[in-house]
Design a protein around this motif. Sequence first.
Motif, short mmCIF file in Angstrom:
data_model
loop_
_atom_site.label_atom_id
_atom_site.label_comp_id
_atom_site.label_asym_id
_atom_site.label_seq_id
_atom_site.Cartn_x
_atom_site.Cartn_y
_atom_site.Cartn_z
N TYR A 119 0.85 -1.19 0.00
CA TYR A 119 0.00 0.00 0.00
C TYR A 119 0.89 1.24 0.00
CZ TYR A 119 -3.40 -3.43 1.62
OH TYR A 119 -4.19 -4.54 1.73
N ALA A 120 0.50 2.20 -0.81
CA ALA A 120 1.22 3.47 -0.85
C ALA A 120 0.21 4.60 -0.73
CB ALA A 120 1.99 3.61 -2.16
N ASP A 121 0.50 5.55 0.14
CA ASP A 121 -0.33 6.76 0.24
C ASP A 121 -0.45 7.35 -1.17
OD1 ASP A 121 -0.90 9.61 0.45
OD2 ASP A 121 -0.37 9.49 2.56
N VAL A 122 -1.64 7.80 -1.54
CA VAL A 122 -1.84 8.33 -2.89
C VAL A 122 -0.91 9.49 -3.21
CG1 VAL A 122 -4.23 7.54 -3.14
CG2 VAL A 122 -3.78 9.80 -2.19
N ASP A 155 -6.37 7.97 1.75
CA ASP A 155 -6.56 7.10 0.60
C ASP A 155 -5.22 6.45 0.27
OD1 ASP A 155 -9.10 8.23 0.52
OD2 ASP A 155 -8.67 9.52 -1.19
N VAL A 156 -5.26 5.19 -0.14
CA VAL A 156 -4.02 4.50 -0.52
C VAL A 156 -4.21 3.78 -1.85
CG1 VAL A 156 -3.23 4.15 1.86
CG2 VAL A 156 -4.59 2.37 0.73
N VAL A 157 -3.09 3.62 -2.55
CA VAL A 157 -3.06 2.81 -3.75
C VAL A 157 -2.70 1.40 -3.30
CG1 VAL A 157 -1.97 2.43 -5.99
CG2 VAL A 157 -2.30 4.76 -5.14
N MET A 158 -3.51 0.43 -3.73
CA MET A 158 -3.25 -0.96 -3.39
C MET A 158 -2.62 -1.64 -4.59
SD MET A 158 -5.88 -3.92 -2.37
CE MET A 158 -5.31 -5.45 -1.69
N CYS A 159 -1.52 -2.33 -4.34
CA CYS A 159 -0.81 -3.08 -5.37
C CYS A 159 -0.61 -4.51 -4.87
CB CYS A 159 0.55 -2.46 -5.65
SG CYS A 159 0.48 -0.76 -6.23
N SER A 160 -0.41 -5.43 -5.79
CA SER A 160 -0.11 -6.80 -5.37
C SER A 160 0.83 -7.46 -6.36
CB SER A 160 -1.40 -7.63 -5.26
OG SER A 160 -1.90 -7.92 -6.54
#
Length: 167
Positions: A119-122, A155-160
Motif C-alpha cells: 500500500y502506498a499513500d496516494v 486514501d491508498v493505492v493498493m498493489c499486489s
Amino acid sequence: MKITLRPYSLSDVEEFMDWCDEKVIARSRISHYSTKEEAETYLKEEAMPHPWYRAICLDNRPVGFISLTPESGSFRCRGVISYAVGSKYWGQGTATRAVEMAIPIVFEEFPDMERLEGYADVDNMASLRVLEKTGFKKEGVLKKYFLSKENKCMDVVMCSIIKNSHE
C-alpha cells in the motif's frame, strides 16, 4: 555499496534512530523515538518478535526496514509488505532493491502465501514507484483506508504481486 537484509538487534538502536528521521516519520506509520530507551523498547517488543521484520543494510549498517505481515486462517494465502529507508537514501534505489530481494524470500519462507500486497499513500509517488518497479501491479485506490498519525482518514493505492509472477 552492498544492500543486505537481516534481523534487527538491540545493538542497532543508534543506526535505527539515525535513519528514522522526521522526513521518514512523516511518510510512514513509524513513530518518533526521542530517547534511546524508547527505540530499544520498539526494537525489542515490536521489530524483533515480528514474524518477518528486517533491517535494510548498506555495508551491514541499518538504513531502513522491510517487513512482511502474514495473514492467518483462511487469509494465510496473503501478506502485506511494508518498507522505509532513511531520507538521505531516498532516490538511490535502496528500497527498490530491498523489495526485490525480499519477494522471493518471503514466498519461500511462507509457503502458503500466494499474494503479497503493498500500500502506498496516494501522495507518495516514490513508494508507488518502488512497488511498480519490483513487479507489483496497481489494483486500485482504497478510499479512506487508514488513519494517519494526525487521525486523518487517508486514501491508498493498493498493489499486489502473485507468487511466481515475479520470476
